[in-house]
Design an enzyme around this catalytic site. Structure first.
Site, short mmCIF file in Angstrom:
data_model
loop_
_atom_site.label_atom_id
_atom_site.label_comp_id
_atom_site.label_asym_id
_atom_site.label_seq_id
_atom_site.Cartn_x
_atom_site.Cartn_y
_atom_site.Cartn_z
N GLY A 345 9.50 3.37 -19.37
CA GLY A 345 8.51 3.66 -19.53
C GLY A 345 7.43 2.44 -19.79
CD GLU A 368 -3.77 -16.72 2.83
OE1 GLU A 368 -3.39 -17.32 4.12
OE2 GLU A 368 -4.59 -16.82 2.03
#
Length: 389
Positions: A345, A368
């Site tokens: 978590g 890109e």
């Protein structure tokens, strides 16, 4: 704040020169001392930390591997090491430097007139002026040959009409390198901020690259003088050559993000205790993930260093860069995901850098040249058959 120890499983540092190690240490110290203290809040606030720009200029990070006009003249390996450290801080920081150097300064240096070079390069190098690169359009990303932006001659001027989007630094740039279709083919233009008919608007709502400015550019009857044309750029070869420079930097940069995720997960797993008060690093499944990460990072380091040496020997080809970007971004994303898993978590909390890197790398995978396009570039190289359509 602890100093980053580096990630060097196979003694790759022994392959670097003293100068290369010094350049990396300079960039590493900048990231540790100046970037990391502010980047979490910058990401939260969707703000690029502009206060870092002058210092990045003084350290020579903009156009670092270019020669003359105040540029640092670093080797391509040294430049890559700078990109690696900057992206360890955040992809948005590396992206800013990439656009400033590879996509703004490089086209002016490579395709520009002497007047354009003298006017813009020293200012861009210092960070006094900011640049952006206008190629991608709303309907044409992976296929820049389909661009709709047009430029036509009218007397001594050129008139530009069209739209660009996903432009890093677009709304804060003093000069935009804009690519447009003309009767002579695709040409590049220098369009200054404040030019009539040129407007920019920042894109909001991003869940990735939040510490980076992304904008759309609009051109409506935008008139620029003949002196605004990049005389040495004709056809798609011009913008694609610039993208090769930027992609090379990405190949190095994402290793930095992967290193940060790996080292965060490794340190956490040694300290975090579960099941009979034992560190989770003592469990086989955890060690498997760490072993996978360090192996893939090491392979990416070796590929990148070799291609950097080839670039310094002027032997690097665009298809090599496609392998570099495709492999290393995939590697970095997997390291981020495995690291997030090891933190449980806590992996989604911005107290740790992993989720920020993971979100950013999803964008780096796309811009890109997408993963798919680079796959086809490699495929064409090994088969001789283009499969883009």
């Amino acid at each position: 704040m602890a100093r980053f120890p580096g990630v060097d499983y196979c003694l790759i540092d022994s392959l670097l020169s003293e100068q290369e190690l010094l350049v990396r240490q300079t960039a590493r110290q900048f990231v540790d001392e100046r970037v990391l203290p502010v980047i979490r809040d910058a990401f939260r606030d969707a703000r690029f930390p502009c206060e870092l720009i002058p210092e990045m200029g003084r350290l020579g990070f903009f156009g670092a591997n270019l020669e003359g006009y105040g540029c640092a003249g670093m080797s391509n390996v040294e430049y890559g090491l700078v990109m690696q450290e900057l992206e360890r801080g955040d992809s948005g920081i590396r992206s800013f430097a990439s656009v400033q150097g590879a996509l703004s300064m490089y086209p002016i240096l490579t395709y520009g007139s002497e007047e354009q070079k003298e006017r813009w390069l020293p200012r861009l190098q210092s960070g006094e002026a900011l640049g952006c690169f206008g190629l991608t359009e709303p309907g044409f990303g992976s296929n820049p040959a389909g661009m709709l932006t047009r430029a036509r001659r009218e007397g001594s001027c050129w008139v530009i009409d069209g739209e660009k989007t996903w432009i890093t630094n677009g709304s804060i740039a003093d000069i935009a390198i804009v690519w447009a279709r003309t009767e002579e083919g695709i040409r590049g233009f220098l369009v200054e901020k404040g030019t009539a008919g040129f407007t920019s608007s920042e894109l909001h709502g991003k869940l990735s690259m939040r510490a980076s400015v992304t904008a759309s550019l609009s051109f409506s009857d935008c008139r620029v003088p003949a002196s605004a044309v990049l005389p040495g750029a004709k056809g798609l070869k011009g913008p694609l050559g610039c993208l090769s420079q930027a992609r090379y930097g990405i190949g190095w940069g994402v290793i930095g993000a992967a290193m940060d995720c790996y080292e965060t997960a490794r340190s956490y797993s040694v300290l975090r205790k579960q099941f009979d008060d034992k560190p989770i690093a003592s469990h086989q499944l955890v060690q498997e993930k760490l072993a996978d990460m360090i192996t893939e990072i090491t392979k990416a380091q070796l590929l990148t260093l070799h291609l950097g040496r080839l670039k310094d020997q002027d032997k690097l080809e665009p298809a090599h860069i496609s392998m570099l970007k495709r492999n290393n971004v995939r590697m970095a994303l997997e390291c981020a995901r495995l690291s997030r898993d090891l933190l449980g978590g806590n992996g989604i909390m911005d107290e740790y850098p992993i989720m920020r890197h993971l979100c950013n790398l999803e964008t780096v995978k796309t811009y890109e040249g997408t993963d798919h396009i680079h796959t086809l570039v490699i495929g064409e190289r090994v088969t001789g058959i283009a499969a883009y359509k």
